[in-house]
Write a protein that holds these residues in place. Structure first.
Motif, PDB file in Angstrom:
ATOM      1  N   TRP A 130      30.058  45.178  46.882  1.00 29.76           N
ATOM      2  CA  TRP A 130      30.059  46.280  46.170  1.00 29.76           C
ATOM      3  C   TRP A 130      28.543  46.332  45.382  1.00 29.76           C
ATOM      4  N   SER A 131      27.708  45.593  45.782  1.00 26.96           N
ATOM      5  CA  SER A 131      26.256  45.559  45.085  1.00 26.96           C
ATOM      6  C   SER A 131      25.416  46.744  45.248  1.00 26.96           C
ATOM      7  N   ASP A 132      25.832  47.487  46.300  1.00 25.49           N
ATOM      8  CA  ASP A 132      25.012  48.837  46.448  1.00 25.49           C
ATOM      9  C   ASP A 132      25.600  49.787  45.606  1.00 25.49           C
ATOM     10  N   ASP A 133      26.189  49.763  44.691  1.00 28.22           N
ATOM     11  CA  ASP A 133      26.696  50.737  43.773  1.00 28.22           C
ATOM     12  C   ASP A 133      25.540  51.078  42.684  1.00 28.22           C
ATOM     13  N   SER A 134      25.166  52.463  42.919  1.00 34.45           N
ATOM     14  CA  SER A 134      24.017  52.867  41.907  1.00 34.45           C
ATOM     15  C   SER A 134      24.272  52.833  40.588  1.00 34.45           C
ATOM     16  N   SER A 135      25.131  52.770  40.213  1.00 37.78           N
ATOM     17  CA  SER A 135      25.468  53.015  38.812  1.00 37.78           C
ATOM     18  C   SER A 135      25.579  51.810  37.990  1.00 37.78           C
ATOM     19  N   GLY A 136      25.779  50.604  38.743  1.00 39.58           N
ATOM     20  CA  GLY A 136      25.327  49.128  38.008  1.00 39.58           C
ATOM     21  C   GLY A 136      26.805  48.939  37.277  1.00 39.58           C
ATOM     22  N   LEU A 137      27.905  49.664  37.480  1.00 36.22           N
ATOM     23  CA  LEU A 137      29.063  49.164  37.029  1.00 36.22           C
ATOM     24  C   LEU A 137      29.995  48.417  37.991  1.00 36.22           C
ATOM     25  N   PHE A 138      29.208  48.038  39.168  1.00 38.11           N
ATOM     26  CA  PHE A 138      29.881  47.096  39.922  1.00 38.11           C
ATOM     27  C   PHE A 138      30.167  45.825  39.530  1.00 38.11           C
ATOM     28  N   MET A 139      29.204  45.343  38.452  1.00 36.76           N
ATOM     29  CA  MET A 139      29.376  44.039  38.114  1.00 36.76           C
ATOM     30  C   MET A 139      30.661  43.957  37.049  1.00 36.76           C
ATOM     31  N   VAL A 140      31.274  44.935  36.441  1.00 32.74           N
ATOM     32  CA  VAL A 140      32.198  45.045  35.510  1.00 32.74           C
ATOM     33  C   VAL A 140      33.448  44.899  36.464  1.00 32.74           C
ATOM     34  N   GLY A 141      33.494  45.650  37.889  1.00 31.28           N
ATOM     35  CA  GLY A 141      34.393  45.278  38.759  1.00 31.28           C
ATOM     36  C   GLY A 141      34.513  43.797  39.287  1.00 31.28           C
ATOM     37  N   VAL A 142      33.317  43.148  39.505  1.00 31.00           N
ATOM     38  CA  VAL A 142      33.068  41.720  39.890  1.00 31.00           C
ATOM     39  C   VAL A 142      33.673  40.842  38.925  1.00 31.00           C
ATOM     40  N   GLY A 143      33.325  41.119  37.719  1.00 31.91           N
ATOM     41  CA  GLY A 143      33.890  40.293  36.602  1.00 31.91           C
ATOM     42  C   GLY A 143      35.463  40.370  36.533  1.00 31.91           C
ATOM     43  N   MET A 144      36.062  41.685  36.753  1.00 33.63           N
ATOM     44  CA  MET A 144      37.434  41.900  36.849  1.00 33.63           C
ATOM     45  C   MET A 144      38.115  41.078  37.857  1.00 33.63           C
ATOM     46  N   VAL A 145      37.602  41.148  39.039  1.00 35.49           N
ATOM     47  CA  VAL A 145      38.032  40.334  40.027  1.00 35.49           C
ATOM     48  C   VAL A 145      38.000  38.842  39.908  1.00 35.49           C
ATOM     49  N   MET A 146      36.590  38.477  39.358  1.00 38.69           N
ATOM     50  CA  MET A 146      36.718  36.959  38.993  1.00 38.69           C
ATOM     51  C   MET A 146      37.850  36.539  38.229  1.00 38.69           C
ATOM     52  N   MET A 147      38.151  37.265  36.859  1.00 40.34           N
ATOM     53  CA  MET A 147      38.748  36.931  35.755  1.00 40.34           C
ATOM     54  C   MET A 147      40.474  36.846  36.514  1.00 40.34           C
ATOM     55  N   GLY A 148      40.895  38.054  37.323  1.00 42.51           N
ATOM     56  CA  GLY A 148      41.973  38.212  37.855  1.00 42.51           C
ATOM     57  C   GLY A 148      42.228  37.346  38.795  1.00 42.51           C
ATOM     58  N   SER A 149      41.326  37.008  39.720  1.00 44.02           N
ATOM     59  CA  SER A 149      41.596  35.853  40.803  1.00 44.02           C
ATOM     60  C   SER A 149      41.946  34.490  40.042  1.00 44.02           C
ATOM     61  N   LEU A 150      41.102  34.385  38.894  1.00 42.23           N
ATOM     62  CA  LEU A 150      40.932  32.856  38.285  1.00 42.23           C
ATOM     63  C   LEU A 150      42.266  32.836  37.547  1.00 42.23           C
ATOM     64  N   ILE A 151      42.853  33.784  36.890  1.00 44.36           N
ATOM     65  CA  ILE A 151      44.200  33.704  36.318  1.00 44.36           C
ATOM     66  C   ILE A 151      45.375  33.669  37.298  1.00 44.36           C
ATOM     67  N   ALA A 152      45.282  34.511  38.462  1.00 42.90           N
ATOM     68  CA  ALA A 152      46.326  34.574  39.324  1.00 42.90           C
ATOM     69  C   ALA A 152      46.465  33.446  40.183  1.00 42.90           C
ATOM     70  N   THR A 153      45.513  32.907  40.629  1.00 38.25           N
ATOM     71  CA  THR A 153      45.539  31.646  41.379  1.00 38.25           C
ATOM     72  C   THR A 153      46.119  30.357  40.308  1.00 38.25           C
ATOM     73  N   ALA A 154      45.436  30.430  39.219  1.00 41.89           N
ATOM     74  CA  ALA A 154      45.847  29.388  38.416  1.00 41.89           C
ATOM     75  C   ALA A 154      47.512  29.448  38.077  1.00 41.89           C
ATOM     76  N   VAL A 155      47.967  30.590  38.025  1.00 45.88           N
ATOM     77  CA  VAL A 155      49.641  30.765  37.711  1.00 45.88           C
ATOM     78  C   VAL A 155      50.180  30.458  39.003  1.00 45.88           C
ATOM     79  N   ALA A 156      49.696  31.054  40.036  1.00 44.50           N
ATOM     80  CA  ALA A 156      50.374  30.668  41.285  1.00 44.50           C
ATOM     81  C   ALA A 156      50.357  29.328  41.740  1.00 44.50           C
ATOM     82  N   CYS A 157      49.251  28.580  41.434  1.00 44.76           N
ATOM     83  CA  CYS A 157      49.394  27.101  41.609  1.00 44.76           C
ATOM     84  C   CYS A 157      50.297  26.207  40.699  1.00 44.76           C
ATOM     85  N   ALA A 158      50.240  26.748  39.588  1.00 42.26           N
ATOM     86  CA  ALA A 158      51.304  26.258  38.515  1.00 42.26           C
ATOM     87  C   ALA A 158      52.952  26.472  39.031  1.00 42.26           C
TER      88      ALA A 158
END
Length: 129
Positions: free
Chosen positions: A87-115
């Motif tokens: 997503w880094s070629d996004d000219s709006s600069g909002l791709f970092m919001v999406g990347v942060g959401m992927v990071m937090m979502g995958s962290l939470i989801a994999t932690a719950v799945a592992c538990a």
């Protein structure tokens, strides 16, 4: 030697996550324009579901062998890096919001799945004993 063995799944699962992102989401880079002028995409729901299900198999493998940290950290790191580069070629600069959401979502989801997986494995062993 044992602590090193428990760290090896981190780069392995990060690599698996990167490869699965590329396989499921990396090839579809255009948005679909609907007849009313709205756009959708670039990913279809079946692509994201496919990514999640194949990642779940890798997370299950690691969590069932008690590599919980490797599963959580590796999967999160791999998906975060993949999203950043995709997503880094996004000219709006909002791709970092999406990347942060992927990071937090995958962290939470994999932690719950592992538990859940670790708990199911523990309870399954108690029943058989």
């Amino acid at each position: 030697m044992k602590p090193v063995r428990h760290l090896l799944p981190i780069p392995a699962l990060a690599g698996v996550s990167l490869v699965l992102w590329a396989a499921w989401l990396g090839w579809d880079q255009h948005r679909d324009v609907q007849p009313d002028g709205t756009t959708t995409g670039p990913y279809a729901a079946w692509q994201v579901i496919g990514l999640l299900l194949t990642l779940l198999a890798a997370v299950y493998w690691a969590a069932s062998r008690r590599y919980v940290a490797g599963a959580v950290i590796g999967t999160t790191a791999g998906l975060t890096v993949a999203a950043y580069f995709d997503w880094s070629d996004d000219s709006s600069g909002l791709f970092m919001v999406g990347v942060g959401m992927v990071m937090m979502g995958s962290l939470i989801a994999t932690a719950v799945a592992c538990a859940v997986i670790a708990s199911a494995k523990r309870h399954g062993r108690r029943i058989r004993a």
